[in-house]
Scaffold this motif. Structure first.
Motif, PDB file in Angstrom:
ATOM      1  N   LEU B 400       0.835  -1.200   0.000  1.00 53.41           N
ATOM      2  CA  LEU B 400       0.000   0.000   0.000  1.00 53.41           C
ATOM      3  C   LEU B 400       0.870   1.250   0.000  1.00 53.41           C
ATOM      4  CD1 LEU B 400      -2.916  -0.995   2.401  1.00 53.41           C
ATOM      5  CD2 LEU B 400      -3.132  -0.326   0.022  1.00 53.41           C
ATOM      6  N   ASN B 401       1.966   1.210   0.761  1.00 59.32           N
ATOM      7  CA  ASN B 401       2.879   2.348   0.753  1.00 59.32           C
ATOM      8  C   ASN B 401       3.474   2.553  -0.627  1.00 59.32           C
ATOM      9  OD1 ASN B 401       2.717   3.363   3.352  1.00 59.32           O
ATOM     10  ND2 ASN B 401       4.010   1.704   4.150  1.00 59.32           N
ATOM     11  N   GLU B 402       3.774   1.429  -1.273  1.00 60.53           N
ATOM     12  CA  GLU B 402       4.393   1.529  -2.585  1.00 60.53           C
ATOM     13  C   GLU B 402       3.478   2.183  -3.616  1.00 60.53           C
ATOM     14  OE1 GLU B 402       7.237  -1.678  -4.681  1.00 60.53           O
ATOM     15  OE2 GLU B 402       6.469  -2.214  -2.725  1.00 60.53           O
ATOM     16  N   GLU B 404       1.361   4.377  -2.860  1.00 61.04           N
ATOM     17  CA  GLU B 404       1.074   5.698  -2.297  1.00 61.04           C
ATOM     18  C   GLU B 404      -0.331   5.821  -1.723  1.00 61.04           C
ATOM     19  OE1 GLU B 404       2.109   8.085  -5.675  1.00 61.04           O
ATOM     20  OE2 GLU B 404       4.006   7.025  -5.788  1.00 61.04           O
ATOM     21  N   LEU B 405      -0.816   4.751  -1.065  1.00 57.43           N
ATOM     22  CA  LEU B 405      -2.054   4.841  -0.300  1.00 57.43           C
ATOM     23  C   LEU B 405      -1.696   4.580   1.159  1.00 57.43           C
ATOM     24  CD1 LEU B 405      -4.659   2.860  -2.452  1.00 57.43           C
ATOM     25  CD2 LEU B 405      -4.303   5.306  -2.357  1.00 57.43           C
ATOM     26  N   GLU B 406      -2.264   5.365   2.061  1.00 62.17           N
ATOM     27  CA  GLU B 406      -1.964   5.255   3.487  1.00 62.17           C
ATOM     28  C   GLU B 406      -2.565   3.951   4.044  1.00 62.17           C
ATOM     29  OE1 GLU B 406      -0.918   5.594   7.202  1.00 62.17           O
ATOM     30  OE2 GLU B 406      -0.182   6.939   5.622  1.00 62.17           O
ATOM     31  N   PRO B 407      -1.728   2.968   4.509  1.00 64.17           N
ATOM     32  CA  PRO B 407      -2.266   1.653   4.907  1.00 64.17           C
ATOM     33  C   PRO B 407      -3.346   1.744   5.996  1.00 64.17           C
ATOM     34  CG  PRO B 407       0.113   1.597   4.849  1.00 64.17           C
ATOM     35  CD  PRO B 407      -0.274   3.023   4.648  1.00 64.17           C
ATOM     36  N   GLY B 408      -3.101   2.565   7.011  1.00 68.70           N
ATOM     37  CA  GLY B 408      -4.063   2.635   8.115  1.00 68.70           C
ATOM     38  C   GLY B 408      -5.441   3.065   7.644  1.00 68.70           C
ATOM     39  N   GLU B 409      -5.455   3.920   6.625  1.00 69.14           N
ATOM     40  CA  GLU B 409      -6.727   4.480   6.181  1.00 69.14           C
ATOM     41  C   GLU B 409      -7.431   3.566   5.191  1.00 69.14           C
ATOM     42  OE1 GLU B 409      -6.255   8.413   4.660  1.00 69.14           O
ATOM     43  OE2 GLU B 409      -8.375   8.552   4.129  1.00 69.14           O
ATOM     44  N   TYR B 410      -6.655   2.882   4.356  1.00 64.86           N
ATOM     45  CA  TYR B 410      -7.277   2.180   3.245  1.00 64.86           C
ATOM     46  C   TYR B 410      -7.411   0.676   3.448  1.00 64.86           C
ATOM     47  CZ  TYR B 410      -7.000   6.474   0.621  1.00 64.86           C
ATOM     48  OH  TYR B 410      -7.168   7.757   0.206  1.00 64.86           O
ATOM     49  N   ALA B 429      -1.263  -2.945  -7.074  1.00 65.48           N
ATOM     50  CA  ALA B 429      -0.713  -3.582  -5.869  1.00 65.48           C
ATOM     51  C   ALA B 429      -1.000  -5.068  -5.860  1.00 65.48           C
ATOM     52  CB  ALA B 429      -1.306  -2.926  -4.627  1.00 65.48           C
ATOM     53  N   ARG B 430      -2.209  -5.458  -6.325  1.00 63.94           N
ATOM     54  CA  ARG B 430      -2.534  -6.878  -6.348  1.00 63.94           C
ATOM     55  C   ARG B 430      -1.591  -7.622  -7.292  1.00 63.94           C
ATOM     56  NH1 ARG B 430      -8.351  -8.618  -8.310  1.00 63.94           N
ATOM     57  NH2 ARG B 430      -7.538  -7.705 -10.217  1.00 63.94           N
ATOM     58  N   ALA B 431      -1.273  -6.993  -8.430  1.00 60.43           N
ATOM     59  CA  ALA B 431      -0.340  -7.623  -9.361  1.00 60.43           C
ATOM     60  C   ALA B 431       1.052  -7.706  -8.740  1.00 60.43           C
ATOM     61  CB  ALA B 431      -0.304  -6.846 -10.671  1.00 60.43           C
ATOM     62  N   LEU B 432       1.468  -6.625  -8.054  1.00 58.66           N
ATOM     63  CA  LEU B 432       2.792  -6.609  -7.443  1.00 58.66           C
ATOM     64  C   LEU B 432       2.919  -7.623  -6.318  1.00 58.66           C
ATOM     65  CD1 LEU B 432       3.619  -2.829  -7.089  1.00 58.66           C
ATOM     66  CD2 LEU B 432       4.564  -4.454  -8.719  1.00 58.66           C
ATOM     67  N   ALA B 433       1.788  -7.892  -5.637  1.00 62.31           N
ATOM     68  CA  ALA B 433       1.813  -8.773  -4.477  1.00 62.31           C
ATOM     69  C   ALA B 433       2.351 -10.152  -4.838  1.00 62.31           C
ATOM     70  CB  ALA B 433       0.420  -8.892  -3.882  1.00 62.31           C
ATOM     71  N   ALA B 434       2.166 -10.546  -6.101  1.00 60.62           N
ATOM     72  CA  ALA B 434       2.644 -11.860  -6.529  1.00 60.62           C
ATOM     73  C   ALA B 434       4.142 -11.850  -6.807  1.00 60.62           C
ATOM     74  CB  ALA B 434       1.877 -12.302  -7.775  1.00 60.62           C
ATOM     75  N   LEU B 457       0.732   6.389 -14.651  1.00 57.03           N
ATOM     76  CA  LEU B 457       1.872   6.118 -15.532  1.00 57.03           C
ATOM     77  C   LEU B 457       3.189   6.347 -14.793  1.00 57.03           C
ATOM     78  CD1 LEU B 457       0.795   7.638 -18.964  1.00 57.03           C
ATOM     79  CD2 LEU B 457       0.772   5.260 -18.229  1.00 57.03           C
ATOM     80  N   LYS B 458       3.242   7.433 -14.024  1.00 58.59           N
ATOM     81  CA  LYS B 458       4.474   7.719 -13.277  1.00 58.59           C
ATOM     82  C   LYS B 458       4.762   6.615 -12.269  1.00 58.59           C
ATOM     83  CE  LYS B 458       4.959  12.675 -13.700  1.00 58.59           C
ATOM     84  NZ  LYS B 458       4.459  13.972 -13.235  1.00 58.59           N
ATOM     85  N   LEU B 459       3.675   6.138 -11.616  1.00 57.24           N
ATOM     86  CA  LEU B 459       3.844   5.061 -10.636  1.00 57.24           C
ATOM     87  C   LEU B 459       4.377   3.804 -11.316  1.00 57.24           C
ATOM     88  CD1 LEU B 459       3.351   3.804  -7.815  1.00 57.24           C
ATOM     89  CD2 LEU B 459       1.052   3.258  -8.579  1.00 57.24           C
ATOM     90  N   LEU B 460       3.784   3.462 -12.460  1.00 57.45           N
ATOM     91  CA  LEU B 460       4.234   2.266 -13.181  1.00 57.45           C
ATOM     92  C   LEU B 460       5.699   2.412 -13.598  1.00 57.45           C
ATOM     93  CD1 LEU B 460       1.119   1.480 -15.409  1.00 57.45           C
ATOM     94  CD2 LEU B 460       2.061   0.054 -13.610  1.00 57.45           C
TER      95      LEU B 460
END
Lengths: 390, 549
Positions: B400-402, B404-410, B429-434, B457-460
């Motif tokens: 979630l941090n990666e 850029e979503l705040e884990p506690g909130e989301y 994130a689901r794709a990255l989790a694997a 796009l920037k994140l990717l």
């Protein structure tokens, strides 16, 4: 002939009234958009509703309208109960349940109240009922109401039947038998129909074809006649093997109703199975049971729950009709369908003694009340689930 | 009599949700002269469509005009009676919706729907309006104008349907047409045809128009003036040229700047490097006879992005389905890091499945609506890596941090409580989790606003740099290709037309189809469409439409 004349005159009067109503509304409010853009049909509806309301108030004040008065009083009492019950739900309980009650319409809170009361009566029937369900008492044919002046007896507030069994006790035990069996049957129908339906939707192919065609064949036969036929066969088996006939009845109705559940579960499942998240789960390598129970089922709960409520009513009515026809729950077990059949002759006295005639209406009313209550709750759940989808 | 056709003053609109009225539009002013085209732009939720509809005196269910005035040719539309509005709508004010396919009644022929408004309003008889309809179809450069009206909506293509809808709006020669994103759902090559014909016909009949879109380059071609909206407020308004060359507000500048995101070119991979994914001579199709893909081959190297571009129906997504194994190819092979993969996903091992992940176009349908974000991301972590309890929770928080979503909130939120861009991030994130090596991105930004899409796009790009991922990037948007791709594969009708490094692809000489695709991407220059049409020759476009039939 004059009756028709009056009816035509009344319609003409209402039609004219609708036109006047809209015109006066426009004048009085200074042409506000609501009256300005009102179509004639809506104005007609308003006046018709007002006329019907006036008519019912007049009818309520008439001397002979006993049943109508009961109906109106019952409606008002039901509304008050529903309001109080909702008020209770809003103040007591967890935060989640309080929130649920806050957004609940009166009809739904009434439905939940009815279901809670029925469930309570069914579970604690033995403790609540004043007499046994097959206990034959000294006084037979006591009228309901408990007023000796009208042939009642305060010991039996709802009267007794022809052979002297207390109707109140039988009604309470009836809740246990009829509702309990209906609940078990519906659960069974959902387990069988639901799991096969999801399986057919997920796997498709020949399994889907075989199951769906088999269900088509079963659905092609009229349900009640099919049930009667199977019950007749089952009676022979039951006698031969010494198994309770009720078990066969549960299995037969569950089989017939599971076909309807199958169709719904398959249709809902097919809509879910094409979603990308199911594809993602498949590509992850998830097994069939995870797909069905963890990914699909949570998304199908709303339509399935709503169907459960409706299906429960149908099953319940089927059991009552089978009992009424003599092949369902067997005497001396109390069952509402059988009770309507047994007390049916009393309806002939309606003109002279409304109280006596109301005896068969008690079990019939018990059936009607639960059906209405369950449907109110189902409607509300359908509304909620459709609201979730926007 | 002034020449102002539409005057909107302090328009306020409220929408009902959770039992209260919330403002959607807070005081918009708008003036429109006869024959003028005004572009309304803004991201989704800016209130563009709501304002557009309010200009017709109409609000959607659950909305109301709470203040301000809308005056059309001296008629007060806010307080007009239903009868007055009925007389105006369709006759003097018309509307062209985003999805023509959903707006036509599928049970009636086009011409029957075309003649409805003129006969209803008593403008012309049925026969006259049919004749006029054919004339409009001709002017809108629809193929076979005499007979196309006698088809049903499903028998013509999306671009043609959109033009038929414009013809329908023109049927009574209205003074004002509201276009609500008429080309958003179309391919770039089709978009050109629709844009050109809309612009022509609006000029020919001197019709005023409000053109609603989120695509700046499109609005630059169509509008005389542009108004930028943000969350129900006006940001600024100016002539198209002024607006494009010298925007004054920061928000407008940021919109203009989106398209400038560009990644530095990467060095070419070594000649003998083994590609991460190699698609070799794949032929595939649905059913036995109809093949969708013909002999498709391309390689994807480690740490690089291959963009697969083409119009809808060109086989881009089908290629992705072949790689993931959902659609086993009839011929050809797919290998992963030099090792040949079983063609059917059911026969692939868990580790093979883990290596290739997918991000979907519609984040709405890609995330299970009944599962929390934590569960959605946590499942692959548990399934592939076997983490449980706290280890799993920590890993999900890292992911979630990666993104850029705040884990506690989301962590405990449901997908419905997220915005479109946030949902797409969860999909990533689901794709990255694997912990994959290779990710297929299927039109991941096409359902998003430009600013949000740029963020994705920037994140990717950032993830690719840090994790050395390889992407197969399916898109029809060439601006996205320019910003993120290393190599480009152009597809048409199931075949690879051209492929090569990005730098070579955007420099002539091209394959004619690549050329058509590239030249069809709208540019921010207001003269772009005019120049392009001059270059291609106007008749050419009409012919192209006929060729498509």
């Amino acid at each position: 002939m004059s009756g028709w004349l009056w009816l035509i005159l009344a319609i003409i009067a209402i039609a004219a009234g609708g036109y006047l109503f809209r015109m006066i509304g426009q004048k009085v409010t200074g042409n506000k958009p609501y009256f300005r853009d009102m179509s004639y049909g809506v104005a007609f509806g308003y006046v018709l509703a007002a006329a019907l309301l006036a008519g019912s108030i007049w009818l309520y004040l008439q001397e002979g309208a006993v049943f109508f008065r009961w109906a109106v009083q019952g409606l008002i009492i039901a509304a008050i109960i529903a309001y109080l019950f909702r008020l209770l739900g809003r103040t007591v309980g967890t935060a989640g349940s309080r929130k649920l009650f806050r957004s609940m319409p009166l009809t739904a809170s009434f439905g939940i109240f009815v279901i809670v009361v029925y469930a309570f009566l069914a579970i604690f029937a033995g403790a609540i009922a004043p007499y046994g369900q097959d206990e034959i008492l000294a006084a037979a044919n006591v009228a309901p109401g408990g007023d000796p002046a009208f042939g009642g007896n305060p010991e039996y507030p709802m009267g007794t039947d022809q052979i002297g069994r207390d109707i109140l006790s039988r009604l309470i035990y009836g809740a246990q038998n009829t509702v309990g069996i209906a609940f078990i049957t519906t659960c069974l129908a959902f387990f069988v129909g639901g799991s096969l339906g999801f399986l057919a939707a997920t796997l498709g192919g020949w399994l889907d074809q075989v199951l769906s065609r088999a269900v088509d064949v079963l659905m092609a036969i009229p349900a009640l006649i099919f049930a009667l036929l199977l019950m007749t066969i089952a009676t022979v088996w039951a006698n031969a093997w010494g198994i309770d006939r009720t078990i066969f009845m549960v299995l037969i109705i569950a089989l017939i109703d599971s076909t309807r559940v199958y169709r719904l579960a398959r249709a809902v499942g097919q809509n879910i199975v094409v979603m990308d998240y199911i594809e993602a789960a498949k590509l992850r390598g998830e097994g069939l049971s995870y797909l069905i129970f963890k990914e699909m089922l949570p998304n199908a709960t709303a339509p399935l729950l709503a169907e459960f409520g409706l299906r429960f009513c149908f099953v319940f009515l089927t059991i009552a009709s089978l009992s009424f026809l003599g092949v369902g729950i067997q005497p001396p077990l109390a069952d509402w369908g059988t009770m309507v059949k047994d007390l049916g002759q009393f309806i002939n006295y309606a003109q002279f003694a409304p109280l006596v005639a109301s005896a068969p209406l008690l079990p019939a009313g018990a059936i009607a009340l639960l059906t209405v209550g369950v449907n109110f709750v189902v409607d509300w759940m359908l509304h909620k689930s459709s609201g979730l989808k926007e | 009599m002034t020449d102002t056709l539409l005057k909107v003053r302090g328009l306020k609109i409220e929408g009902r949700s959770d039992e209260t009225w919330n403002p959607i539009v807070n005081g918009i002013n708008l003036d429109l002269k006869k024959g003028e085209v005004l572009g309304l732009i803004g991201e989704s939720g800016a209130g563009k469509s709501t304002v557009g509809l309010a200009c017709m005196g109409f609000t959607r269910d659950g909305c109301r005009i709470s203040g301000g005035e809308v005056e059309f040719d001296g008629i007060d539309l806010v307080n007009a009676s239903a009868a007055v509005k009925r007389g105006l709508l369709g006759k003097r004010i018309a509307y062209v919706a985003q999805s023509a396919a959903a707006s036509f009644n599928p049970a009636h022929k086009l011409i029957a729907q075309h003649t409805e408004a003129p006969t209803q309003h008593g403008v012309s008889s049925r026969a006259e309006s049919e004749e006029d309809g054919v004339e409009l179809y001709r002017r809108l450069r629809l193929p076979d104008p005499e007979n196309i009206g006698f088809r049903y909506p499903h028998q013509v293509s999306g671009g043609q349907l959109q033009r038929a809808m414009t013809a329908m709006a023109m049927a009574c020669r209205p003074d004002l047409i509201v276009f609500d994103e008429p080309t958003t759902a179309l391919d770039v090559t089709t978009q050109i045809e629709v844009l050109a014909s809309i612009r022509d016909i609006v000029e020919q009949f001197d019709t005023a128009a409000i053109y609603i879109t989120h695509d700046l380059a499109v609005v630059a071609q169509m509008a005389d003036r542009i108004k930028v909206l943000l969350k129900g407020d006006e940001v600024e308004e100016a002539d198209t040229r002024t607006m494009l060359s010298a925007p004054t507000q920061d928000y407008t500048k940021s919109l203009w700047a989106v398209r400038s995101f560009q990644r530095p070119a990467k060095p070419k991979p070594a000649e003998d490097a083994v590609p991460v994914v190699s698609v070799q001579n794949v032929t595939a199709g649905y059913g036995k006879s109809a093949m969708v893909l013909h002999d498709v081959s391309f390689d994807i190297h480690e740490g690089r992005t291959v963009a697969v571009v083409g119009e809808s129906g060109s086989g881009k997504s089908t290629t992705a389905r072949c790689i993931t194994g959902l659609l086993p190819p009839v011929e050809g092979s797919i290998s992963f890091a030099g090792e040949s993969l079983p063609l059917d996903y059911r026969r692939r091992s868990k580790d093979q499945l883990r290596q290739a992940q997918m991000i979907y176009q519609m984040a709405d349908t890609a995330l299970n609506p009944r599962k929390s974000i934590g569960e959605i991301i946590g499942r692959p972590v548990e399934f592939y890596l076997g983490l449980k309890g706290k280890a799993k929770r920590d890993r999900v928080n890292d992911l979630l941090n990666e993104i850029e979503l705040e884990p506690g909130e989301y962590f405990h939120r449901l997908p419905s409580e997220l915005s479109g861009g946030q949902k797409q991030r969860v999909g990533i994130a689901r794709a990255l989790a694997a912990e994959p090596k290779f990710i297929i991105c299927d039109e991941v930004t096409s359902a998003l606003d430009q600013l949000v899409a740029e963020g994705i796009l920037k994140l990717l790009a950032h993830l690719q740099d840090t994790l050395n991922l390889s992407y197969m990037f399916i898109t029809h948007d060439l601006a996205t290709v320019k910003s993120i791709a290393d190599e480009v594969v152009v597809m048409k009708e199931g075949r690879v037309v051209e492929q090569g490094p990005k730098a070579e692809m955007f420099v002539p000489p091209h394959h004619p189809y690549t050329d058509l695709l590239l030249s069809s991407v709208p540019e921010m220059d207001p003269d772009w469409l005019t120049d392009l049409l001059a270059e291609r020759g106007v008749d050419n476009i009409g012919d192209a439409a006929v060729d498509k039939m």
